[in-house]
Design a protein around this motif. Sequence first.
Motif, short mmCIF file in Angstrom:
data_model
loop_
_atom_site.label_atom_id
_atom_site.label_comp_id
_atom_site.label_asym_id
_atom_site.label_seq_id
_atom_site.Cartn_x
_atom_site.Cartn_y
_atom_site.Cartn_z
N GLN A 132 0.84 -1.19 0.00
CA GLN A 132 0.00 0.00 0.00
C GLN A 132 0.89 1.26 0.00
O GLN A 132 1.95 1.27 0.62
N PRO A 133 0.48 2.32 -0.69
CA PRO A 133 1.32 3.52 -0.83
C PRO A 133 1.31 4.42 0.40
O PRO A 133 0.97 5.61 0.33
N THR A 134 1.66 3.85 1.54
CA THR A 134 1.74 4.64 2.77
C THR A 134 3.17 5.12 2.97
O THR A 134 4.11 4.58 2.38
N ILE A 135 3.35 6.12 3.80
CA ILE A 135 4.69 6.65 4.09
C ILE A 135 4.85 6.74 5.60
O ILE A 135 4.17 7.53 6.26
N ALA A 136 5.72 5.91 6.14
CA ALA A 136 5.98 5.90 7.58
C ALA A 136 7.08 6.91 7.90
O ALA A 136 8.21 6.76 7.43
N VAL A 137 6.76 7.94 8.65
CA VAL A 137 7.73 8.99 8.93
C VAL A 137 8.50 8.67 10.21
O VAL A 137 7.96 8.76 11.31
N THR A 139 12.57 9.22 12.18
CA THR A 139 13.45 10.38 12.39
C THR A 139 14.20 10.76 11.11
O THR A 139 14.42 11.94 10.86
N HIS A 140 14.57 9.77 10.30
CA HIS A 140 15.29 10.07 9.06
C HIS A 140 14.41 10.83 8.08
O HIS A 140 14.81 11.85 7.50
N ILE A 141 13.20 10.32 7.87
CA ILE A 141 12.29 10.97 6.92
C ILE A 141 11.87 12.35 7.41
O ILE A 141 11.77 13.30 6.63
N PHE A 142 11.65 12.47 8.71
CA PHE A 142 11.29 13.77 9.28
C PHE A 142 12.41 14.79 9.02
O PHE A 142 12.15 15.92 8.60
N ARG A 143 13.65 14.37 9.24
CA ARG A 143 14.80 15.25 9.03
C ARG A 143 14.95 15.62 7.56
O ARG A 143 15.10 16.79 7.21
N VAL A 144 14.92 14.63 6.68
CA VAL A 144 15.11 14.88 5.25
C VAL A 144 13.99 15.78 4.71
O VAL A 144 14.26 16.72 3.94
N SER A 145 12.77 15.52 5.11
CA SER A 145 11.63 16.30 4.61
C SER A 145 11.73 17.76 5.02
O SER A 145 11.42 18.66 4.23
N ASN A 146 12.16 18.00 6.25
CA ASN A 146 12.30 19.37 6.73
C ASN A 146 13.56 20.04 6.20
O ASN A 146 13.52 21.19 5.75
N ARG A 147 14.67 19.33 6.21
CA ARG A 147 15.94 19.93 5.82
C ARG A 147 15.95 20.31 4.35
O ARG A 147 16.41 21.38 3.97
N THR A 148 15.44 19.43 3.50
CA THR A 148 15.47 19.69 2.06
C THR A 148 14.39 20.66 1.61
O THR A 148 14.50 21.27 0.55
N GLY A 149 13.33 20.78 2.42
CA GLY A 149 12.19 21.58 2.02
C GLY A 149 11.16 20.78 1.26
O GLY A 149 10.16 21.32 0.77
N LEU A 150 11.38 19.46 1.18
CA LEU A 150 10.47 18.59 0.43
C LEU A 150 9.06 18.60 1.01
O LEU A 150 8.08 18.71 0.28
N ALA A 151 8.97 18.46 2.33
CA ALA A 151 7.65 18.44 2.99
C ALA A 151 7.84 18.85 4.45
O ALA A 151 7.74 18.02 5.35
N PRO A 152 8.12 20.12 4.68
CA PRO A 152 8.37 20.57 6.06
C PRO A 152 7.14 20.49 6.94
O PRO A 152 6.02 20.72 6.49
N LYS A 154 5.94 20.44 11.50
CA LYS A 154 6.38 20.54 12.90
C LYS A 154 6.36 19.21 13.63
O LYS A 154 6.98 19.06 14.68
N ASP A 155 5.63 18.23 13.09
CA ASP A 155 5.60 16.90 13.70
C ASP A 155 5.47 15.85 12.62
O ASP A 155 5.27 16.16 11.44
N VAL A 156 5.61 14.58 13.02
CA VAL A 156 5.66 13.50 12.02
C VAL A 156 4.34 13.36 11.25
O VAL A 156 4.36 13.04 10.06
N LEU A 157 3.22 13.63 11.90
CA LEU A 157 1.95 13.49 11.21
C LEU A 157 1.79 14.56 10.13
O LEU A 157 1.31 14.28 9.02
N GLU A 158 2.22 15.77 10.43
CA GLU A 158 2.14 16.85 9.43
C GLU A 158 3.04 16.53 8.24
O GLU A 158 2.64 16.73 7.08
N VAL A 159 4.24 16.02 8.52
CA VAL A 159 5.14 15.65 7.43
C VAL A 159 4.55 14.51 6.61
O VAL A 159 4.59 14.54 5.37
N GLU A 160 3.97 13.51 7.27
CA GLU A 160 3.35 12.40 6.55
C GLU A 160 2.24 12.89 5.62
O GLU A 160 2.17 12.49 4.45
N LYS A 161 1.38 13.75 6.13
CA LYS A 161 0.27 14.25 5.32
C LYS A 161 0.76 15.05 4.12
O LYS A 161 0.21 14.95 3.01
#
Length: 211
Positions: A132-137, A139-152, A154-161
């Motif tokens: 299934q096309p889910t994305i489990a966020v 610490t690595h994904i949270f960092r990459v998403s925020n650092r790169t600007g891909l999907a910033p 404030k918490d893992v649920l916001e990044v996942e969405k």
Amino acid sequence: MNAAKRREIFERLKVHIPEPTTELNWATPFELLTAVLLSAQATDVGVNKATAKLFPVANTPQAIIDLGLEGLKTYIKTIGLYNTKAENLMKTCHLLVEKHQSEVPKTRAALEALPGVGRKTANVILNTAFGQPTIAVDTHIFRVSNRTGLAPGKDVLEVEKKLLRYVPSEFKQDAHHWLILHGRYTCIARKPRCGSCVIEDLCEYRDKVEL
């Protein structure tokens, strides 16, 4: 970050890692569930060492139950928080036998009803075991998403969405693994390896380092 840049990021990650997958060793959905339950605050290498001894002896819910709690602990005592993890895994095995015919359920609600299984673990199982096309966020994904600007966020649920909204549909199935591997080996926490990063020119991180 615009949609074209996000698409290019995943195009490059796909070329760089053509067949991304978890680094946990597993052969069945139950083995994956067990490995993920054991992996919290532990390394995949450490979990794999423990399950390499556990799975040949017990790799079904009933077999784990038959080991008994103390018997289970002897196999996973090298993993951090093993007492709590053993208790959660044992309770989960009982529920799988009693309510799910010893099968790992394929719905988020049923997975999250299992002891020790939160949203992140459920996403891993749904994605990796059941496609299934889910994305489990994590610490690595949270960092990459925020650092790169891909999907910033404030918490893992916001990044996942945001990831579910922004990642092009053809990349969603593998996005979870690409981002974890990128965060684990390139966009590392203390000093990212920007000089050897395949998406450096697309990344919006302001403090890039030349390595």
